[in-house]
Write a protein that holds these residues in place. Sequence first.
Motif, PDB file in Angstrom:
ATOM      1  N   THR A 133       0.948  -1.028   0.035  1.00  0.00           N
ATOM      2  CA  THR A 133       0.201   0.045   0.033  1.00  0.00           C
ATOM      3  C   THR A 133       1.027   1.218   0.089  1.00  0.00           C
ATOM      4  OG1 THR A 133      -1.462  -1.267   1.193  1.00  0.00           O
ATOM      5  CG2 THR A 133      -1.991   1.383   1.418  1.00  0.00           C
ATOM      6  N   TYR A 134       0.706   2.095  -1.024  1.00  0.00           N
ATOM      7  CA  TYR A 134       1.844   3.098  -1.297  1.00  0.00           C
ATOM      8  C   TYR A 134       1.155   4.343  -1.632  1.00  0.00           C
ATOM      9  CZ  TYR A 134       1.418   2.434  -6.262  1.00  0.00           C
ATOM     10  OH  TYR A 134       1.165   2.571  -7.404  1.00  0.00           O
ATOM     11  N   PHE A 135       1.533   5.459  -1.488  1.00  0.00           N
ATOM     12  CA  PHE A 135       0.893   6.665  -1.812  1.00  0.00           C
ATOM     13  C   PHE A 135       1.623   7.040  -3.411  1.00  0.00           C
ATOM     14  CE2 PHE A 135       1.181  11.342  -2.149  1.00  0.00           C
ATOM     15  CZ  PHE A 135      -0.016  11.909  -2.055  1.00  0.00           C
ATOM     16  N   ASP A 136       0.600   7.211  -4.220  1.00  0.00           N
ATOM     17  CA  ASP A 136       0.874   7.644  -5.327  1.00  0.00           C
ATOM     18  C   ASP A 136       0.980   9.163  -5.709  1.00  0.00           C
ATOM     19  OD1 ASP A 136       1.200   8.138  -8.231  1.00  0.00           O
ATOM     20  OD2 ASP A 136      -0.630   6.502  -8.672  1.00  0.00           O
ATOM     21  N   GLY A 137       2.055   9.795  -5.776  1.00  0.00           N
ATOM     22  CA  GLY A 137       2.394  11.148  -6.176  1.00  0.00           C
ATOM     23  C   GLY A 137       1.698  11.647  -7.086  1.00  0.00           C
ATOM     24  N   GLN A 138       1.217  10.930  -8.130  1.00  0.00           N
ATOM     25  CA  GLN A 138       0.712  11.500  -9.276  1.00  0.00           C
ATOM     26  C   GLN A 138      -0.814  11.983  -9.099  1.00  0.00           C
ATOM     27  OE1 GLN A 138       2.433  12.551 -11.964  1.00  0.00           O
ATOM     28  NE2 GLN A 138       4.241  12.080 -10.765  1.00  0.00           N
ATOM     29  N   THR A 139      -1.540  10.760  -8.427  1.00  0.00           N
ATOM     30  CA  THR A 139      -2.755  10.837  -8.327  1.00  0.00           C
ATOM     31  C   THR A 139      -3.304  11.422  -6.808  1.00  0.00           C
ATOM     32  OG1 THR A 139      -3.091   8.604  -7.039  1.00  0.00           O
ATOM     33  CG2 THR A 139      -3.168   8.719  -9.544  1.00  0.00           C
ATOM     34  N   GLY A 140      -2.437  11.405  -5.960  1.00  0.00           N
ATOM     35  CA  GLY A 140      -2.656  11.972  -4.800  1.00  0.00           C
ATOM     36  C   GLY A 140      -3.427  10.887  -3.526  1.00  0.00           C
ATOM     37  N   PHE A 141      -3.403   9.770  -3.976  1.00  0.00           N
ATOM     38  CA  PHE A 141      -4.099   8.970  -3.178  1.00  0.00           C
ATOM     39  C   PHE A 141      -3.172   7.498  -2.962  1.00  0.00           C
ATOM     40  CE2 PHE A 141      -7.364  11.395  -5.123  1.00  0.00           C
ATOM     41  CZ  PHE A 141      -8.265  11.537  -4.207  1.00  0.00           C
TER      42      PHE A 141
END
Length: 146
Positions: free
Chosen positions: A98-106
């Motif tokens: 489970t990781y934070f996607d900096g492109q989508t913000g979610f």
Amino acid sequence: MDNKQWEAEKKQFNDTSRYKDIMNVPRHASRAHLPMPQIDRAGQFAPFAALTGYKELLDQTAKRYHNKDYLSREELLALIKEIKQLSKVRPWPTVIVTYFDGQTGFYEHYAGQLVNVDWRQQRLRFRDGKSVVIRNLKDIRLKEEM
């Protein structure tokens, strides 16, 4: 810094002998113009057109990262310990992250076979070419555990 380099920098940046002719000259005050207010004087040093749009870009990035939950030091150390344990397993394990996607913000979930832990670039690399920044991880576990 060695002594030779220190002396060279000291001479270069502290030598004011070139300015002796103007050092004690009183500041010029115009008779034709009033002094500029301090607030206007500061405006002369405002960012120039080359940086137009930079603030908006920062604001957009800040909005995307608004949803990110930053791990505490203890949580990060526990996560790194888990990654170190998983990196010793051979053949490389299939994990769910489970990781934070900096492109989508979610936060996103991803399942894949781990093939490398790149500690220099702080990334997990997977068989299909995907990589995830370790600092963006919230959770990692073996696929069988879920």
